[in-house]
Design a protein around this motif. Structure first.
Motif, PDB file in Angstrom:
ATOM      1  N   GLU A 291       0.839  -1.194   0.000  1.00 27.48           N
ATOM      2  CA  GLU A 291       0.000   0.000   0.000  1.00 27.48           C
ATOM      3  C   GLU A 291       0.875   1.245   0.000  1.00 27.48           C
ATOM      4  N   ALA A 292       0.542   2.199  -0.856  1.00 25.88           N
ATOM      5  CA  ALA A 292       1.312   3.442  -0.930  1.00 25.88           C
ATOM      6  C   ALA A 292       1.074   4.296   0.303  1.00 25.88           C
ATOM      7  N   ASP A 293       2.062   5.139   0.613  1.00 29.43           N
ATOM      8  CA  ASP A 293       1.920   6.048   1.759  1.00 29.43           C
ATOM      9  C   ASP A 293       0.879   7.122   1.492  1.00 29.43           C
ATOM     10  N   ASN A 294       0.661   7.415   0.222  1.00 34.77           N
ATOM     11  CA  ASN A 294      -0.249   8.499  -0.142  1.00 34.77           C
ATOM     12  C   ASN A 294      -0.830   8.214  -1.516  1.00 34.77           C
ATOM     13  N   HIS A 295      -2.001   8.755  -1.783  1.00 34.11           N
ATOM     14  CA  HIS A 295      -2.603   8.669  -3.113  1.00 34.11           C
ATOM     15  C   HIS A 295      -2.911  10.085  -3.571  1.00 34.11           C
ATOM     16  N   SER A 296      -2.268  10.509  -4.647  1.00 37.42           N
ATOM     17  CA  SER A 296      -2.377  11.896  -5.092  1.00 37.42           C
ATOM     18  C   SER A 296      -2.202  11.943  -6.609  1.00 37.42           C
ATOM     19  N   THR A 297      -1.922  13.127  -7.124  1.00 35.36           N
ATOM     20  CA  THR A 297      -1.620  13.334  -8.537  1.00 35.36           C
ATOM     21  C   THR A 297      -0.450  14.302  -8.638  1.00 35.36           C
ATOM     22  N   ALA A 298       0.154  14.348  -9.808  1.00 32.25           N
ATOM     23  CA  ALA A 298       1.246  15.294 -10.012  1.00 32.25           C
ATOM     24  C   ALA A 298       0.749  16.730  -9.892  1.00 32.25           C
ATOM     25  N   SER A 299      -0.461  16.987 -10.341  1.00 33.67           N
ATOM     26  CA  SER A 299      -0.996  18.362 -10.272  1.00 33.67           C
ATOM     27  C   SER A 299      -1.176  18.816  -8.827  1.00 33.67           C
ATOM     28  N   GLU A 300      -1.476  17.887  -7.926  1.00 36.45           N
ATOM     29  CA  GLU A 300      -1.628  18.231  -6.515  1.00 36.45           C
ATOM     30  C   GLU A 300      -0.267  18.379  -5.836  1.00 36.45           C
ATOM     31  N   LEU A 301       0.647  17.482  -6.135  1.00 36.84           N
ATOM     32  CA  LEU A 301       1.960  17.524  -5.499  1.00 36.84           C
ATOM     33  C   LEU A 301       2.777  18.722  -5.956  1.00 36.84           C
ATOM     34  N   TYR A 302       2.585  19.146  -7.194  1.00 36.02           N
ATOM     35  CA  TYR A 302       3.356  20.260  -7.750  1.00 36.02           C
ATOM     36  C   TYR A 302       2.422  21.392  -8.153  1.00 36.02           C
ATOM     37  N   GLU A 303       1.551  21.730  -7.237  1.00 38.53           N
ATOM     38  CA  GLU A 303       0.517  22.744  -7.485  1.00 38.53           C
ATOM     39  C   GLU A 303       1.105  24.095  -7.859  1.00 38.53           C
ATOM     40  N   ASP A 304       2.146  24.531  -7.160  1.00 36.75           N
ATOM     41  CA  ASP A 304       2.736  25.840  -7.440  1.00 36.75           C
ATOM     42  C   ASP A 304       3.402  25.869  -8.813  1.00 36.75           C
ATOM     43  N   MET A 305       4.068  24.785  -9.162  1.00 35.38           N
ATOM     44  CA  MET A 305       4.716  24.721 -10.462  1.00 35.38           C
ATOM     45  C   MET A 305       3.678  24.747 -11.580  1.00 35.38           C
ATOM     46  N   LEU A 306       2.593  24.016 -11.386  1.00 31.99           N
ATOM     47  CA  LEU A 306       1.531  23.999 -12.383  1.00 31.99           C
ATOM     48  C   LEU A 306       0.895  25.378 -12.537  1.00 31.99           C
ATOM     49  N   ALA A 307       0.671  26.069 -11.414  1.00 28.21           N
ATOM     50  CA  ALA A 307       0.087  27.410 -11.482  1.00 28.21           C
ATOM     51  C   ALA A 307       0.987  28.358 -12.273  1.00 28.21           C
ATOM     52  N   ALA A 308       2.296  28.238 -12.072  1.00 26.37           N
ATOM     53  CA  ALA A 308       3.237  29.084 -12.812  1.00 26.37           C
ATOM     54  C   ALA A 308       3.220  28.725 -14.302  1.00 26.37           C
ATOM     55  N   ASP A 309       3.120  27.440 -14.604  1.00 28.28           N
ATOM     56  CA  ASP A 309       3.051  27.023 -16.008  1.00 28.28           C
ATOM     57  C   ASP A 309       1.794  27.557 -16.676  1.00 28.28           C
TER      58      ASP A 309
END
Length: 229
Positions: A159-177
């Motif tokens: 079982e993974a420690d967390n279940h997420s997406t790249a957009s959630e983990l790198y929210e600030d980077m995505l907003a800048a993009d």
């Protein structure tokens, strides 16, 4: 030919996207004006997905062709299908398949950064370098994965420690993009308007200067190209 998987900078990704989808106008022999985009690069002279269907039973060729057409949505899916074919074959033969499963997870995690309209203007090298490991991203929120994929991952990695997406983990980077891409697109629209209105102004000036000429000798203007007048 350069592909998205070769891009390392924002400008490279932008130029590749513009080369594919920017509308380019041309005057036809009959005087009509046609505007069209180049679209995805063909494979052997035919539309890439039609060419892919001819080799769909060969997972390696299918994977390679689909990879050349990332980040089109169908390309992500076809790469995933190819990897699943190889995993099922390995499971049936009772041989290892962890490398293929990790590649499938990494693909799914990368594709979760953004949808088409944004992701093609983000350089592949930057996305590929992100920490998108199984323990960080998990598998339950990755839309490219199915129930069976998640089952295989849990069998090998727990079982993974967390279940997420790249957009959630790198929210600030995505907003800048997104902010950068919106600014680029505005600039491109302004450039297109300048070209169109500049051409229109020249056509109007040329038609005005030749207004005394016999009607049959007048050049067809841009409105004639567009509306067949």
């Amino acid at each position: 030919m350069r592909h998205w998987v070769d891009t390392t900078t924002d400008e490279e990704a932008r130029a590749l996207d513009r080369g594919m989808w920017e509308m380019v106008g041309s005057k036809q022999p009959d005087g009509t004006f046609v505007a069209q985009a180049a679209g995805p690069a063909p494979e052997g002279g035919e539309f890439w997905y039609d060419a892919l269907n001819r080799i769909k039973d060969d997972p390696d060729k299918r994977y390679a062709m689909a990879r050349r057409h990332l980040p089109l949505p169908a390309a992500w899916r076809e790469m995933a299908v190819s990897l699943r074919m190889k995993i099922r074959k390995a499971r049936k033969a009772k041989t290892g398949y962890e490398a293929e499963l990790r590649e499938l997870h990494h693909l799914a995690a990368m594709s979760s950064y953004a949808g088409y309209g944004v992701i093609q203007r983000v350089p592949y090298a930057r996305l590929a370098a992100l920490d998108l490991s199984y323990d960080r991203v998990g598998c339950d929120h990755l839309s490219l994965l199915g129930v069976t994929d998640s089952k295989w991952m849990r069998e090998l990695w727990g079982e993974a420690d967390n279940h997420s997406t790249a957009s959630e983990l790198y929210e600030d980077m995505l907003a800048a993009d997104i902010q950068r891409i919106k600014a680029d697109e505005k600039q491109e629209r302004d450039e297109l308007s300048e070209r169109l209105f500049g051409n229109l102004s020249r056509e109007i000036a040329e038609e005005s200067s030749s207004s005394a000429s016999p009607p049959e000798r007048r050049r067809r203007g841009i409105f004639g190209w567009l509306f067949g007048r």
